[in-house]
Design a protein around this motif. Sequence first.
Motif, PDB file in Angstrom:
ATOM      1  N   ASN A 250      54.288  34.599  53.185  1.00 49.13           N
ATOM      2  CA  ASN A 250      54.946  34.730  51.865  1.00 49.13           C
ATOM      3  C   ASN A 250      53.931  35.096  50.584  1.00 49.13           C
ATOM      4  O   ASN A 250      54.667  35.261  49.520  1.00 49.13           O
ATOM      5  CB  ASN A 250      55.678  33.404  51.468  1.00 49.13           C
ATOM      6  CG  ASN A 250      56.997  33.480  52.621  1.00 49.13           C
ATOM      7  OD1 ASN A 250      57.993  33.703  52.393  1.00 49.13           O
ATOM      8  ND2 ASN A 250      56.406  32.432  53.563  1.00 49.13           N
ATOM      9  N   GLU A 251      52.828  35.068  50.902  1.00 48.67           N
ATOM     10  CA  GLU A 251      51.714  35.708  49.872  1.00 48.67           C
ATOM     11  C   GLU A 251      52.000  34.657  48.471  1.00 48.67           C
ATOM     12  O   GLU A 251      52.017  35.256  47.557  1.00 48.67           O
ATOM     13  CB  GLU A 251      52.066  37.046  49.476  1.00 48.67           C
ATOM     14  CG  GLU A 251      51.713  38.103  50.678  1.00 48.67           C
ATOM     15  CD  GLU A 251      51.748  39.346  50.185  1.00 48.67           C
ATOM     16  OE1 GLU A 251      52.515  39.633  49.428  1.00 48.67           O
ATOM     17  OE2 GLU A 251      51.394  40.354  51.121  1.00 48.67           O
ATOM     18  N   ILE A 252      51.935  33.316  48.955  1.00 46.31           N
ATOM     19  CA  ILE A 252      52.030  32.286  47.681  1.00 46.31           C
ATOM     20  C   ILE A 252      50.521  32.552  46.882  1.00 46.31           C
ATOM     21  O   ILE A 252      49.795  32.469  47.295  1.00 46.31           O
ATOM     22  CB  ILE A 252      52.212  31.039  48.422  1.00 46.31           C
ATOM     23  CG1 ILE A 252      53.795  31.050  49.276  1.00 46.31           C
ATOM     24  CG2 ILE A 252      52.462  29.974  47.355  1.00 46.31           C
ATOM     25  CD1 ILE A 252      54.921  31.566  48.550  1.00 46.31           C
ATOM     26  N   GLU A 253      50.862  32.506  45.616  1.00 50.19           N
ATOM     27  CA  GLU A 253      49.944  32.509  44.563  1.00 50.19           C
ATOM     28  C   GLU A 253      49.816  31.159  43.844  1.00 50.19           C
ATOM     29  O   GLU A 253      48.778  31.075  43.382  1.00 50.19           O
ATOM     30  CB  GLU A 253      50.154  33.572  43.623  1.00 50.19           C
ATOM     31  CG  GLU A 253      50.325  34.853  44.328  1.00 50.19           C
ATOM     32  CD  GLU A 253      51.037  36.045  43.500  1.00 50.19           C
ATOM     33  OE1 GLU A 253      50.050  36.802  42.686  1.00 50.19           O
ATOM     34  OE2 GLU A 253      52.026  35.851  43.332  1.00 50.19           O
ATOM     35  N   MET A 254      50.620  30.330  44.042  1.00 54.60           N
ATOM     36  CA  MET A 254      50.543  28.975  43.219  1.00 54.60           C
ATOM     37  C   MET A 254      51.436  27.956  43.820  1.00 54.60           C
ATOM     38  O   MET A 254      52.488  28.229  44.342  1.00 54.60           O
ATOM     39  CB  MET A 254      50.718  29.062  41.860  1.00 54.60           C
ATOM     40  CG  MET A 254      50.413  27.795  41.090  1.00 54.60           C
ATOM     41  SD  MET A 254      50.281  27.816  39.316  1.00 54.60           S
ATOM     42  CE  MET A 254      52.201  28.520  38.814  1.00 54.60           C
TER      43      MET A 254
ATOM     44  N   ASN B  65      61.429  37.171  36.972  1.00 50.84           N
ATOM     45  CA  ASN B  65      61.063  38.065  37.948  1.00 50.84           C
ATOM     46  C   ASN B  65      60.062  37.470  38.882  1.00 50.84           C
ATOM     47  O   ASN B  65      59.239  38.027  39.532  1.00 50.84           O
ATOM     48  CB  ASN B  65      60.516  39.410  37.521  1.00 50.84           C
ATOM     49  CG  ASN B  65      61.650  40.147  36.648  1.00 50.84           C
ATOM     50  OD1 ASN B  65      62.830  40.178  36.697  1.00 50.84           O
ATOM     51  ND2 ASN B  65      60.931  40.444  35.494  1.00 50.84           N
ATOM     52  N   VAL B  66      60.382  35.994  39.152  1.00 53.61           N
ATOM     53  CA  VAL B  66      59.239  35.293  39.904  1.00 53.61           C
ATOM     54  C   VAL B  66      60.040  34.959  40.906  1.00 53.61           C
ATOM     55  O   VAL B  66      61.436  34.472  41.175  1.00 53.61           O
ATOM     56  CB  VAL B  66      58.433  34.187  39.379  1.00 53.61           C
ATOM     57  CG1 VAL B  66      57.881  33.366  40.295  1.00 53.61           C
ATOM     58  CG2 VAL B  66      57.558  34.698  38.254  1.00 53.61           C
TER      59      VAL B  66
ATOM     60  N   THR C 282      47.706  33.610  34.413  1.00 52.50           N
ATOM     61  CA  THR C 282      48.929  32.848  35.424  1.00 52.50           C
ATOM     62  C   THR C 282      50.055  33.766  35.315  1.00 52.50           C
ATOM     63  O   THR C 282      50.972  33.612  36.295  1.00 52.50           O
ATOM     64  CB  THR C 282      48.984  31.487  34.877  1.00 52.50           C
ATOM     65  OG1 THR C 282      49.357  31.587  33.468  1.00 52.50           O
ATOM     66  CG2 THR C 282      47.991  30.618  35.164  1.00 52.50           C
ATOM     67  N   GLY C 283      50.534  34.559  34.405  1.00 59.22           N
ATOM     68  CA  GLY C 283      51.692  35.441  34.130  1.00 59.22           C
ATOM     69  C   GLY C 283      51.828  36.565  35.203  1.00 59.22           C
ATOM     70  O   GLY C 283      52.733  37.027  35.302  1.00 59.22           O
TER      71      GLY C 283
ATOM     72  N   GLN D 258      67.280  34.293  35.834  1.00 59.47           N
ATOM     73  CA  GLN D 258      66.168  35.212  35.903  1.00 59.47           C
ATOM     74  C   GLN D 258      65.123  35.186  37.140  1.00 59.47           C
ATOM     75  O   GLN D 258      64.174  35.792  37.170  1.00 59.47           O
ATOM     76  CB  GLN D 258      65.421  35.336  34.652  1.00 59.47           C
ATOM     77  CG  GLN D 258      64.602  34.232  34.307  1.00 59.47           C
ATOM     78  CD  GLN D 258      65.021  32.736  34.014  1.00 59.47           C
ATOM     79  OE1 GLN D 258      66.103  32.316  34.266  1.00 59.47           O
ATOM     80  NE2 GLN D 258      64.013  31.779  33.747  1.00 59.47           N
ATOM     81  N   THR D 259      65.018  34.083  37.768  1.00 52.41           N
ATOM     82  CA  THR D 259      64.248  33.730  38.774  1.00 52.41           C
ATOM     83  C   THR D 259      64.909  33.756  40.303  1.00 52.41           C
ATOM     84  O   THR D 259      65.956  33.278  40.302  1.00 52.41           O
ATOM     85  CB  THR D 259      63.622  32.110  38.618  1.00 52.41           C
ATOM     86  OG1 THR D 259      62.943  32.242  37.299  1.00 52.41           O
ATOM     87  CG2 THR D 259      62.421  31.762  39.862  1.00 52.41           C
TER      88      THR D 259
END
Length: 370
Positions: free
Chosen positions: A329-333, A272-273, A241-242, A305-306
């Motif tokens: 947006n290539e969303i992953e979660m 960095n997310v 998940t990281g 940081q985000t």
Amino acid sequence: MATDKMVTLATYSYEKAIILKNILEQEGIKVVVENISRQQPLISSGVRLCVEEKDLPHALQLIDSTTSISQENVCKKKRNPVVLVPVDFSEYSSKACEVGFHYAKKRNFSVVILNSYIGHNYSGSLPLDFNRKDPSGIIERFKNKGKRAKEQMLEFKKTIENDIAESKLPNVPFKCEVLEGIPETAILEYAKNSEPELIVMGTRGKHKKEQDLIGSVTAEVLDSVKFPMFVIPEGIAITDTGQMKSIIFYCNLEQQDLLSLDVFIQHFDAANVTISLIHVINKREKFVTERMNAMYEYCNNQYPQTKFKYKLFDETDFLNNFELFLKQNEIEMVVIPNKKRNIFTRLFNPSIAHRILFHTDIPMLVVPIK
């Protein structure tokens, strides 16, 4: 030196505000109690509890735990943190197990693999081929179900041990449990007793999920669980998940959003997310843009940081527009603060979590709220 911005935590009676002020100050949180009767004359009594903006998530957590804690819980020994992974020995259960082990390794947690089967004591109906002259036959059949479940779990455990030995899975402490009971009830009861840091469950792809809209165990657990729950659809190539760098956080535009977001930040590495704050507008809502702007500014200040951005959706054709947004947006979660809902509400006014669960194929973290 400039002081941090003070924000309103909540309004309480004077007596309760003083109690909570003492609790928060013991945790190093600066608290200001303000009389609100002059500014809001329609309120006959009560005071405003204010804290510095940077302390707001911590303060919300403390108050949330303080209002629900009992003397029994105070004396209860702190359990070792665990990740709970309910399985039915399917391929998507194996994927959930893989994600659960990697998550546990990063945080030095242990893993509990749980399976449940419906035995004689939990069967609500008789099979179509029930023989009245031989009722012991059905009892024997249920006993065999329990035996088979334990055999499957033993096989599953050996597979896990082999995967650890071959470095396919990280080496973390784990145990396996087999319980008799209705699956969703057994999972919720076990979670209540073990208080997991995270529940990880696999689920079918969206086309298969639509076939069992009412009976989905994952959906039933999702609606009643009191702990963060990570749902992984089959076919999703995710292990760590990281590694996720593009995430959606659904906002109810309520104060509990701040607590839910902080739970997510604590459970997953958000450095960095890019987090897209989204909200679905209904016709009864007011000042939606202003409230979303306030949420956006708060997030930028609280989590430098985000990277944050936001998007407002209209209820009309939400799911199609949402899926398009996921691809662009290539969303992953997706992260969703979720309120407990009964079955009638789910049928006639399904939650955002339900609509996304059944109509999209994307990992989803559900953070329960009151």
